[in-house]
Scaffold this active site. Structure first.
Site, short mmCIF file in Angstrom:
data_model
loop_
_atom_site.label_atom_id
_atom_site.label_comp_id
_atom_site.label_asym_id
_atom_site.label_seq_id
_atom_site.Cartn_x
_atom_site.Cartn_y
_atom_site.Cartn_z
N HIS A 1 -6.23 -6.10 -2.22
CA HIS A 1 -7.14 -6.12 -1.08
C HIS A 1 -7.38 -7.53 -0.57
O HIS A 1 -8.23 -7.75 0.31
CB HIS A 1 -8.47 -5.44 -1.44
CG HIS A 1 -8.39 -3.95 -1.47
ND1 HIS A 1 -9.47 -3.14 -1.73
CD2 HIS A 1 -7.35 -3.11 -1.26
CE1 HIS A 1 -9.10 -1.88 -1.69
NE2 HIS A 1 -7.82 -1.83 -1.41
N ARG B 1 0.84 -1.21 0.00
CA ARG B 1 0.00 0.00 0.00
C ARG B 1 0.86 1.25 0.00
O ARG B 1 0.52 2.26 -0.63
CB ARG B 1 -0.92 -0.03 1.22
CG ARG B 1 -1.95 1.10 1.25
CD ARG B 1 -3.02 0.81 2.29
NE ARG B 1 -3.99 1.89 2.37
CZ ARG B 1 -4.09 2.73 3.41
NH1 ARG B 1 -3.28 2.60 4.44
NH2 ARG B 1 -5.00 3.68 3.41
N PRO C 1 -7.57 7.05 -5.00
CA PRO C 1 -8.99 6.71 -5.08
C PRO C 1 -9.58 6.52 -3.69
O PRO C 1 -8.92 5.99 -2.79
CB PRO C 1 -9.00 5.40 -5.87
CG PRO C 1 -7.65 4.79 -5.60
CD PRO C 1 -6.70 5.94 -5.46
N SER D 1 7.87 10.50 -1.94
CA SER D 1 7.38 11.70 -1.24
C SER D 1 6.51 11.31 -0.05
O SER D 1 6.38 12.06 0.92
CB SER D 1 6.59 12.60 -2.19
OG SER D 1 5.50 11.90 -2.78
N ASN E 1 -3.80 8.86 4.71
CA ASN E 1 -2.56 8.23 5.15
C ASN E 1 -2.39 8.18 6.66
O ASN E 1 -1.84 7.22 7.20
CB ASN E 1 -1.35 8.97 4.55
CG ASN E 1 -1.28 8.86 3.04
OD1 ASN E 1 -1.78 7.90 2.46
ND2 ASN E 1 -0.68 9.85 2.40
N HIS F 1 0.39 4.28 -2.57
CA HIS F 1 0.13 5.65 -2.14
C HIS F 1 1.26 6.59 -2.52
O HIS F 1 1.04 7.80 -2.68
CB HIS F 1 -0.10 5.69 -0.62
CG HIS F 1 -1.48 5.30 -0.22
ND1 HIS F 1 -2.23 6.01 0.68
CD2 HIS F 1 -2.25 4.25 -0.60
CE1 HIS F 1 -3.41 5.43 0.83
NE2 HIS F 1 -3.44 4.35 0.08
N ASP G 1 8.20 8.61 -6.15
CA ASP G 1 9.36 9.43 -5.77
C ASP G 1 9.63 9.44 -4.27
O ASP G 1 10.41 10.26 -3.78
CB ASP G 1 9.17 10.87 -6.25
CG ASP G 1 8.03 11.60 -5.52
OD1 ASP G 1 7.22 10.92 -4.84
OD2 ASP G 1 7.95 12.83 -5.63
N VAL H 1 0.69 9.74 -6.01
CA VAL H 1 0.83 11.16 -5.64
C VAL H 1 2.23 11.61 -6.04
O VAL H 1 3.22 11.14 -5.49
CB VAL H 1 0.62 11.36 -4.13
CG1 VAL H 1 0.71 12.85 -3.77
CG2 VAL H 1 -0.72 10.79 -3.68
#
Length: 329
Positions: free
Chosen positions: A196, A64, A166, A78, A96, A68, A76, A72
């Site tokens: 999932h 995950r 999403p 981030s 998050n 994530h 990278d 976004v």
């Protein structure tokens, strides 16, 4: 839980790490660190194996984390950056905060790699390797990871929920549009949803399906009534606190497999976004195929993970290699 033999992991990993594949959409390369830090991927797998042996739930967290991160600003790292005064980072976003896991595993990997090869291996690549290793340890799914990503220097709190990640309440069209913005197909979306099969969700992410679906039906009629009754014992009224978690897949919660798709066929998808895969004939047919043929899904999952790992990667002078994954250099 049963884990793959560590010696087998090591030998199989060495074999697959020498594979070469062509990646036309990004200047990444399988075996990228072979000349500069030849043991990098071995170190990642060793640390991840140890972490998942102690807590298998971290595997879902690491997969995950990669998702994530990539959705976004691209892949990278981030998502790993800590907040600083006046600049809350992605970690603080509602999508998050108090739900992303695995940061300490990435820290442990980075510490070992920095000791062996200082300022050589990016945090973004470590996240991609750790997700792959989690898929192998929990599901026997292995694939070569193209590497050479650089780490970003920007992380903003608001960006994850600004048409990037999403939501669990998304319908099929919203999911398709969301993945398309990242260059991923409808088939990729259905395939990656199989993640999932592991992990957990807070009751607040789906409690409306149990208690306040609409004015006519307090309970979502597309949800199996027996399954809903079980969920209500785990998730009391949404007005109650705290906000507990339940497995996304009650059948094999620590095994990355195709049981997720079998559950969908019995109206036992936990989230609205899960159940939405059954709302069109095309995606329902894909679900049915994956439910019957686990190996087909596993092969496609590997390919979709590679494609996801190519989203808006930074190379050349666009990024850096962080010394500490939590802090910009």
């Amino acid at each position: 839980m049963k884990m793959p033999n560590s010696a087998f992991c090591f030998v199989f990993f060495l074999a697959i790490s020498t594979m070469s594949i062509t990646v036309s959409s990004a200047p990444l390369q399988v075996g990228f660190y072979k000349p500069t830090c030849p043991w990098a991927e071995v170190i990642v797998r060793k640390v991840v194996y140890k972490a998942l042996y102690q807590n298998p739930g971290l595997g879902a967290g690491l997969i995950r984390l990669h998702f994530h991160d990539c959705f976004v600003r691209g892949c990278d790292a981030s998502v790993l950056i800590d907040s600083t005064p006046g600049n809350p980072s992605e970690k603080e976003n509602i999508a998050n905060a108090n739900s992303l896991r695995g940061f300490e595993v990435i820290d442990a990997v980075k510490a070992e790699i920095e000791a062996a090869c200082p300022e050589t291996v990016s945090c973004a690549d470590i996240v991609a390797f750790a997700a792959r290793d989690s898929a192998y340890i929990l599901g026997g799914i292995n694939y070569a990871v193209p590497a050479g990503r650089l780490d970003g220097r920007v992380s903003h709190k608001d960006e994850p929920t600004q048409n990037n990640l999403p939501a669990p309440s998304f319908n099929l069209q919203q999911l398709q549009d969301n993945f398309a913005r990242k260059g991923l197909s409808l088939d990729d979306m259905v395939t990656l949803s199989g993640a999932h099969s592991i992990g957990r969700a807070h009751c607040a992410a789906f409690s409306n399906r149990l208690y306040s679906f609409n004015a006519t039906n307090p309970q979502d009629p597309s949800l199996d009534p027996a399954f809903a009754a079980i969920l209500k014992t785990k998730c009391p009224s949404p007005t109650d606190k705290p906000n507990p978690t339940v497995p996304l897949d009650f059948t094999t919660p620590y095994r990355l497999d195709n049981k997720y798709y079998q559950n969908l066929q019995y109206s036992r998808g936990l989230l609205t976004s899960d159940e939405s895969l059954m709302t069109s004939t095309s995606t329902a047919a894909t679900v049915s195929n994956f439910a019957r043929q686990g190996e087909v899904w596993a092969d496609k999952f590997a390919g979709a993970m590679v494609r996801m790992g190519l989203i808006d990667v930074l190379t050349g002078s666009d990024g850096e290699i962080r010394k500490n994954c939590r802090v910009i250099n």
